[in-house]
Scaffold this active site. Structure first.
Site, PDB file in Angstrom:
ATOM      1  CE  LYS A   1     130.427  -9.510  75.330  1.00  0.00           C
ATOM      2  NZ  LYS A   1     131.218 -10.716  75.525  1.00  0.00           N
TER       3      LYS A   1
ATOM      4  NE  ARG B   1     132.438 -17.037  71.152  1.00  0.00           N
ATOM      5  CZ  ARG B   1     133.351 -16.279  71.723  1.00  0.00           C
ATOM      6  NH1 ARG B   1     133.664 -16.443  72.950  1.00  0.00           N
ATOM      7  NH2 ARG B   1     133.931 -15.312  71.084  1.00  0.00           N
TER       8      ARG B   1
ATOM      9  NE  ARG C   1     134.480   0.325  66.620  1.00  0.00           N
ATOM     10  CZ  ARG C   1     134.505  -0.853  67.225  1.00  0.00           C
ATOM     11  NH1 ARG C   1     134.398  -0.927  68.534  1.00  0.00           N
ATOM     12  NH2 ARG C   1     134.622  -1.957  66.523  1.00  0.00           N
TER      13      ARG C   1
ATOM     14  NE  ARG D   1     137.932  -2.764  63.207  1.00  0.00           N
ATOM     15  CZ  ARG D   1     137.782  -3.421  64.351  1.00  0.00           C
ATOM     16  NH1 ARG D   1     138.486  -3.066  65.400  1.00  0.00           N
ATOM     17  NH2 ARG D   1     136.949  -4.426  64.469  1.00  0.00           N
TER      18      ARG D   1
ATOM     19  NE  ARG E   1     131.558  -7.803  64.047  1.00  0.00           N
ATOM     20  CZ  ARG E   1     132.004  -6.587  64.342  1.00  0.00           C
ATOM     21  NH1 ARG E   1     132.140  -5.689  63.403  1.00  0.00           N
ATOM     22  NH2 ARG E   1     132.303  -6.255  65.563  1.00  0.00           N
TER      23      ARG E   1
HETATM   24  P1  AMP Z   1     136.433 -13.409  72.192  1.00  0.00           P
HETATM   25  O1  AMP Z   1     137.437 -12.445  72.693  1.00  0.00           O
HETATM   26  O2  AMP Z   1     135.545 -13.927  73.287  1.00  0.00           O
HETATM   27  O3  AMP Z   1     135.651 -12.884  71.025  1.00  0.00           O
HETATM   28  O4  AMP Z   1     137.241 -14.682  71.657  1.00  0.00           O
HETATM   29  C1  AMP Z   1     138.192 -14.595  70.622  1.00  0.00           C
HETATM   30  C2  AMP Z   1     138.306 -15.929  69.897  1.00  0.00           C
HETATM   31  O5  AMP Z   1     138.723 -16.953  70.831  1.00  0.00           O
HETATM   32  C3  AMP Z   1     137.008 -16.451  69.306  1.00  0.00           C
HETATM   33  O6  AMP Z   1     136.775 -15.927  68.015  1.00  0.00           O
HETATM   34  C4  AMP Z   1     137.276 -17.951  69.266  1.00  0.00           C
HETATM   35  O7  AMP Z   1     138.130 -18.299  68.192  1.00  0.00           O
HETATM   36  C5  AMP Z   1     138.038 -18.183  70.568  1.00  0.00           C
HETATM   37  N1  AMP Z   1     137.121 -18.471  71.688  1.00  0.00           N
HETATM   38  C6  AMP Z   1     137.026 -17.754  72.852  1.00  0.00           C
HETATM   39  N2  AMP Z   1     136.139 -18.308  73.683  1.00  0.00           N
HETATM   40  C7  AMP Z   1     135.636 -19.397  73.046  1.00  0.00           C
HETATM   41  C8  AMP Z   1     134.651 -20.381  73.382  1.00  0.00           C
HETATM   42  N3  AMP Z   1     133.989 -20.356  74.559  1.00  0.00           N
HETATM   43  N4  AMP Z   1     134.390 -21.352  72.468  1.00  0.00           N
HETATM   44  C9  AMP Z   1     135.037 -21.411  71.291  1.00  0.00           C
HETATM   45  N5  AMP Z   1     135.957 -20.503  70.903  1.00  0.00           N
HETATM   46  C10 AMP Z   1     136.273 -19.506  71.773  1.00  0.00           C
END
Ligand code: AMP
Length: 248
Positions: free
Chosen positions: A41, A120, A159, A192, A203
């Site tokens: 992505k 999300r 990886r 990792r 996951r």
């Molecule tokens: P990401 O880089 O998108 O995986 O986001 C990293 C972390 O930020 C996630 O594991 C959440 O803790 C928080 N986070 C980012 N975007 C959201 C969202 N739309 N809703 C809830 N938590 C978020």
């Protein structure tokens, strides 16, 4: 000339201005980006930004940037969000929506946007719909990248990360010159914990379970464009453009 936008308006919020204001665009793209970890992505986001001149707005990036602020510079909402993030939990909808609401001008921006990591949950998607409706802005599409789990395991499972400088290699697609040794600093390469096959499956299942209601939601709205994330990044990008053309 540096044409890469630093996204200051999004990352910093408030009155911060982006280093590269959007130019005149004949077509403005407004996307939501979806895809499990390991489907590529991030690379597609880069290509979409480069080729369609849209701007990547990641909620995760805002939280990560807030981490490096000193305590006095963080708002209480950001402070509490960082606590959730540290524990690996989702930040509550209210907090995420407040953060997006403070950055409405990025949604209005005539450079378009590529929302990454938001929405999300269905509640976030509904709130986003209301915001966009109020602003009379329509989404172009919700791009959903999909890859069979076996291929995700092959990608992430190969990886290897350097224990010294953290450089990332891949046993098949980006092997180091000497097996197990970092090309850059000579450090040991290791796998990792979360790149192991079992962890990847957990996951992926968690991702699918949590995003299914969201893909259903956008499917019902007629906005979901699912793209097979197999093959090279260029091939996947071409497929994205074809899928977008066939959308209407
Ligand atoms: P990401 O880089 O998108 O995986 O986001 C990293 C972390 O930020 C996630 O594991 C959440 O803790 C928080 N986070 C980012 N975007 C959201 C969202 N739309 N809703 C809830 N938590 C978020």
């Amino acid at each position: 000339m540096n044409t890469k936008n630093d996204r200051a308006s999004w990352i910093k919020g408030g009155n911060a201005n982006c280093s590269v204001p959007p130019g005149f665009l004949r077509q403005v793209y407004r996307f939501v980006l979806m895809g499990a970890p390991g489907v590529g992505k991030g690379t597609q986001a880069e290509l979409l930004c480069e080729q369609l001149h849209t701007c990547q707005l990641s909620t995760g990036d805002v939280f990560r940037a807030a981490k490096s602020l000193c305590a006095g510079e963080r708002t209480p909402a950001i402070e509490s969000a960082l606590g959730y993030m540290k524990r690996g939990d989702l930040v509550p909808d209210e907090t995420v929506l407040a953060l997006v609401g403070e950055r409405l001008r990025c949604l209005r921006c005539h450079g378009g946007f590529l929302l990454d990591g938001f929405p999300r949950t269905v509640a976030q998607a509904e709130a986003l719909d209301k915001l966009l409706e109020r602003e009379q802005i329509g989404l172009t599409a919700v791009l959903n990248y999909e890859l069979p789990i076996e291929q995700v395991v092959a990608r992430l499972g190969g990886r290897r990360t350097c224990s010294g400088c953290k450089a990332v290699f891949h046993v098949a697609t980006r092997p180091p010159r000497a097996e197990g040794v970092c090309d850059q600093c000579g450090g040991n390469l290791f796998q990792r914990e979360d790149d192991r096959a079992e962890a990847i499956r957990v996951r992926m299942e968690a991702y699918e379970e949590s995003t299914l209601p969201l893909t259903d939601y956008y499917q019902r709205n007629g906005l979901l464009v699912t793209v097979a994330a197999e093959g090279s990044p260029d091939r996947i990008f071409e497929r994205t453009l074809v899928a977008l053309k066939g959308q209407h």
